[in-house]
Write a protein that holds these residues in place. Structure first.
Motif, short mmCIF file in Angstrom:
data_model
loop_
_atom_site.label_atom_id
_atom_site.label_comp_id
_atom_site.label_asym_id
_atom_site.label_seq_id
_atom_site.Cartn_x
_atom_site.Cartn_y
_atom_site.Cartn_z
N VAL B 214 10.13 102.74 48.69
CA VAL B 214 11.76 102.85 49.12
C VAL B 214 12.30 104.06 49.86
O VAL B 214 12.54 103.91 51.15
CB VAL B 214 12.89 102.59 47.63
N THR B 215 11.48 104.76 49.88
CA THR B 215 11.79 106.07 50.80
C THR B 215 11.05 105.68 52.20
O THR B 215 11.65 106.55 52.64
CB THR B 215 10.67 107.22 50.28
N ILE B 216 10.07 105.54 51.88
CA ILE B 216 9.22 104.93 53.90
C ILE B 216 10.49 104.78 54.84
O ILE B 216 11.00 104.65 55.96
CB ILE B 216 8.04 104.70 53.66
N PHE B 217 11.48 103.89 54.03
CA PHE B 217 12.47 102.65 54.59
C PHE B 217 13.85 103.35 54.89
O PHE B 217 14.31 103.51 56.16
CB PHE B 217 12.63 101.29 53.94
N LEU B 218 14.31 104.62 53.48
CA LEU B 218 15.31 105.44 53.62
C LEU B 218 15.15 106.38 54.99
O LEU B 218 15.83 107.09 55.08
CB LEU B 218 15.89 105.06 52.67
N ALA B 219 14.09 107.77 54.46
CA ALA B 219 13.76 108.34 54.58
C ALA B 219 14.12 109.16 56.07
O ALA B 219 13.01 108.13 56.73
CB ALA B 219 13.21 109.07 54.23
N GLY B 220 15.18 110.07 56.55
CA GLY B 220 14.60 110.24 57.98
C GLY B 220 13.59 111.93 58.32
O GLY B 220 13.28 112.06 56.96
N PRO B 221 13.58 112.27 59.18
CA PRO B 221 12.61 113.34 59.60
C PRO B 221 13.28 114.34 58.05
O PRO B 221 12.18 115.00 58.34
CB PRO B 221 12.70 113.65 61.02
N ASP B 222 14.12 114.64 58.31
CA ASP B 222 14.76 115.79 57.09
C ASP B 222 14.67 115.53 55.87
O ASP B 222 14.67 116.41 55.18
CB ASP B 222 16.44 116.13 57.85
N GLN B 223 13.65 114.39 55.20
CA GLN B 223 13.83 113.93 53.89
C GLN B 223 12.25 113.81 53.92
O GLN B 223 12.48 112.58 52.88
CB GLN B 223 15.03 112.46 53.44
N ARG B 224 11.94 114.39 54.14
CA ARG B 224 10.07 113.83 53.84
C ARG B 224 9.76 114.59 52.61
O ARG B 224 10.10 115.50 51.74
CB ARG B 224 9.37 114.94 54.37
N THR B 225 9.53 113.86 51.92
CA THR B 225 8.95 113.66 49.99
C THR B 225 7.49 113.81 50.39
O THR B 225 7.00 113.16 50.85
CB THR B 225 9.78 112.84 48.99
N LEU B 226 6.69 114.63 49.28
CA LEU B 226 6.15 114.44 48.90
C LEU B 226 4.66 113.86 49.22
O LEU B 226 3.20 113.17 49.74
CB LEU B 226 5.28 115.50 47.27
N PRO B 227 4.47 112.09 48.57
CA PRO B 227 4.09 110.73 48.46
C PRO B 227 4.77 110.15 49.74
O PRO B 227 3.49 110.09 50.52
CB PRO B 227 4.74 109.95 47.44
#
Lengths: 405, 271
Positions: B214-227
């Motif tokens: 879900v993170t891949i769909f929603l995150a922008g360049p500023d919301q990189r998470t570890l996975p």
């Protein structure tokens, strides 16, 4: 239900307050999920059947198309409103229609652009359209239009199954290669292979664990913790681990070469073998826990009874032991199958282009090629299969818990 | 299984092969993780055995790069915030659900558990549609909402099972001595279901820390998470820094596992 029919005693009034309190406690989460979960799923379902580009941009044409039976030759009753709409439509709306129609017939984009450019010469007569492009008078062109008249239709869902609606013969298979059907088949095949291998690996492991006597209980707990650790480890970490192990100069290849089994590194990564290996590793704990609990609750005295009456081991296994653990086995296997169907990360990292599962294409159409209708239609299919199998799984699991009590 | 009294002299073979296959499958489960993680300390950048000399070089790379550190920080802040939201929302809902004869209880239960069952890609695509029209994609808040949604079923289940084990007589006793429902909740229910709340929170935290689709769909360049960072890196090329990140994630998973085991152990001892 019968509660309501009874006259309410005084104390029951308090119960109503408790009921309201219970609903009030649940309300924040229910409202939250309506926005973040139910809404998104509903949007996906709607986008899978929505077909609004054409009726939005060419309203009169859409009305005329509804009247047309789809079989007779297209005439001025269609061309007249189309010429009018074409004059009124903005180029942005027309581009949306062109994109929608080009999913089915790529030449439509150019035809629409050309028609818009020379809209002044189109008076709505068949003659004018014929001089522009004879294809405007063919049935096929207008059948493509008719399939897009929406506002809701089965076009995307049928496309996702390589089917289309034909106005003479009903729903027929598309002539070309069965692209999406092969993706669906591949997804099922990978999930099925993963499930079968998980069963084959989990069975000996669980019988082995089930044989632990109370004396070795601590060892059993340690072993269970060993199974739990990969369960808790992120899927991403485990997938990366397999990538490192399976690469050309990875641990598996170097070990096999060191042992002299192979001379040159084998290709283990970016193919079906690697995908299924990693999926089995990820899904195995899902199989182990239900199967182990079924084995532990099976009645061992029955086996002793069978043996005492001279039954041979193979007979005892299939007729006495297996029927007892079968519900647990089936519940675990279905769970593995369901979860594997929706996998995205592992095939995306370990598989080649021919090993991607349905989720990959859903993601690809959503953020890559922006074909949201098709992405949603594939999503609807995945959701439907998952829900159906989950209902069966829940029934199996419930039957199991009732059986043991 | 039970030993066959009629078994012949070769029956030890059966037992032996069962033990052997059991250990082999266990090795298949555990070894990949146990082999790969030490490679993050290896000098060689090809991540292969044998390990010639040990180094902390890759960990220096990890902790020296703003990209990885930022991802780690984002992962933790999102996980903490969504755990708090999930525990509050899920805990309240579980209290409501514990009411036995609630009309529509089963339906609500299914709704609250569903985010756990629906494939992540479907949730991701649906959220992408809705969140982009609300302006929530590529925002920190959007990710917290998404992770809360995915984590909340674990809280509902854990708190629900803690509540079903609650001794109703304690509540009656409190009420009979004049405690208001609020006092009952604060002084009796909450302390008794605290282990359920905490283990639900741990599950929620772990879910958020792991979530990538879900993170891949929603995150922008500023919301990189570890996975997410691991996923994009692994797609491009394998590097030992990736293994350092993986080791750090396994470390967190182990800590969370031990914590939750510790909690269930204490609960068993208390009963």
């Amino acid at each position: 239900m019968t509660m309501i029919a009874l006259p309410l005693p005084v104390a029951a009034r308090k119960n109503y307050r408790a009921l309201w309190r219970a609903y009030a406690l649940m309300a924040p989460l229910v409202l939250f999920l309506l926005i973040t979960f139910v809404g998104p799923i509903a949007t996906l379902l709607w986008r899978g059947v929505a077909d609004t580009e054409l009726p939005d941009a060419l309203p009169q044409t859409a009305l005329a198309l509804k009247q047309w039976d789809g079989r007779s030759a297209p005439d001025e009753r269609l061309l007249q409103p189309f010429a009018q709409d074409l004059r009124a439509v903005s180029s942005k709306d027309l581009a949306a229609v062109a994109r929608r129609l080009s999913y089915e017939a790529p030449q439509m984009r150019a035809m629409l652009t050309a028609a818009k450019r020379s809209v002044d010469s189109l008076d709505g007569s068949a003659q004018a359209f014929a001089t522009l492009d004879p294809r405007w008078l063919t049935k096929e062109t207008w059948q493509t239009f008719k399939r897009a008249t929406g506002p809701a239709g089965s076009f995307h869902v049928l496309s996702a199954l390589d089917l289309k609606h034909d106005y003479n013969e009903g729903i027929v298979s598309k002539g070309e290669e069965g692209l999406y059907r092969s993706i669906l088949l591949r997804t099922f095949a990978i999930a099925a292979a993963t499930t079968v291998i998980c069963v084959l690996l989990a069975f000996p492991l669980c019988s082995f664990l089930d044989r632990r006597t109370p004396r070795t209980r601590n060892l059993l707990l340690l072993l269970l913790l060993l199974i739990l650790l990969p369960f808790w480890t992120s899927i991403l970490v485990r997938t990366t681990a397999w990538m490192v192990l399976l690469q050309d100069n990875g641990v598996v290849n170097t070990t096999l070469m060191y042992l002299g089994i192979i001379d040159a590194p084998m290709r283990l990564l970016y193919n079906r073998f690697g995908v299924i290996l990693a999926l089995v590793h990820v899904m195995l704990p899902f199989m182990v826990f239900p199967l182990l609990s079924a084995m532990q609750s099976s009645n061992k005295l029955l086996i002793q009874a069978a043996y005492s009456m001279g039954a041979r081991p193979v007979f005892t296994f299939f007729r006495v032991y297996l029927p007892q653990v079968l519900p647990g086995l089936a519940a675990g296997a279905l769970m593995v199958f369901i979860v594997t169907l929706g996998f995205y990360i592992t095939p995306a990292l370990i598989g080649g282009p021919g090993d991607q599962m349905i989720s990959y294409y859903i993601a690809q159409f959503t953020t890559g090629t922006l074909n949201w209708g098709l992405a949603s239609a594939l999503g609807i299919i995945l959701l439907a299969v998952t829900t159906l199998l989950y209902l069966i799984q829940a029934r199996l699991a419930r039957g199991r818990s009732q059986g043991t009590h | 299984m039970i030993k066959n009294p009629n078994a012949g002299p070769m029956s030890f073979l059966g037992f032996f092969s069962l033990s052997l296959s059991g250990w082999l499958v266990l090795a298949f489960l555990v070894l990949p993780i146990l082999i790969v993680l030490p490679l993050s300390f290896s000098d060689s950048r090809y991540m292969s055995l044998p390990i010639n000399s040990l180094t902390l070089h890759w960990y220096q790379d990890f902790f020296g790069s703003t990209q990885w550190l930022g991802a780690l920080f984002n992962s933790f802040s999102i996980a903490i915030l969504s755990t708090v939201c999930a525990v509050v929302l899920g805990g309240l809902a579980a209290l409501g659900l514990s009411h036995e004869r609630l009309p529509g209880r089963r339906f609500i239960e299914v709704l609250l558990i569903a985010p756990m069952i629906v494939p992540a890609v479907i949730v991701g695509v649906g959220m992408y549609f809705v969140f982009s029209s609300l302006g929530l994609t590529r925002t920190f808040g959007g990710l917290v909402l998404a992770h809360t949604t995915l984590a909340v079923p674990f809280v509902v289940i854990n708190v629900g099972s803690a509540l079903s084990g609650l001794n109703q007589r304690l509540l009656w006793a409190a009420a009979s001595m004049g405690a208001t429902p609020w006092i009952c909740l604060r002084k009796v229910t909450l302390p008794l279901i605290a282990p359920g709340l905490i283990s639900g929170g741990l599950f929620a935290f772990a879910t958020s820390l792991d979530e990538v689709v879900v993170t891949i769909f929603l995150a922008g360049p500023d919301q990189r998470t570890l996975p997410r960072e691991m996923f994009t890196t692994a797609r491009e090329s394998l590097s030992p820094v990736l293994l350092a990140a993986a080791t750090i994630m396994v470390l967190f998973a182990t800590v969370l596992l031990v914590l939750s085991r510790h909690l269930t152990h204490r609960k068993e001892n208390a009963v």
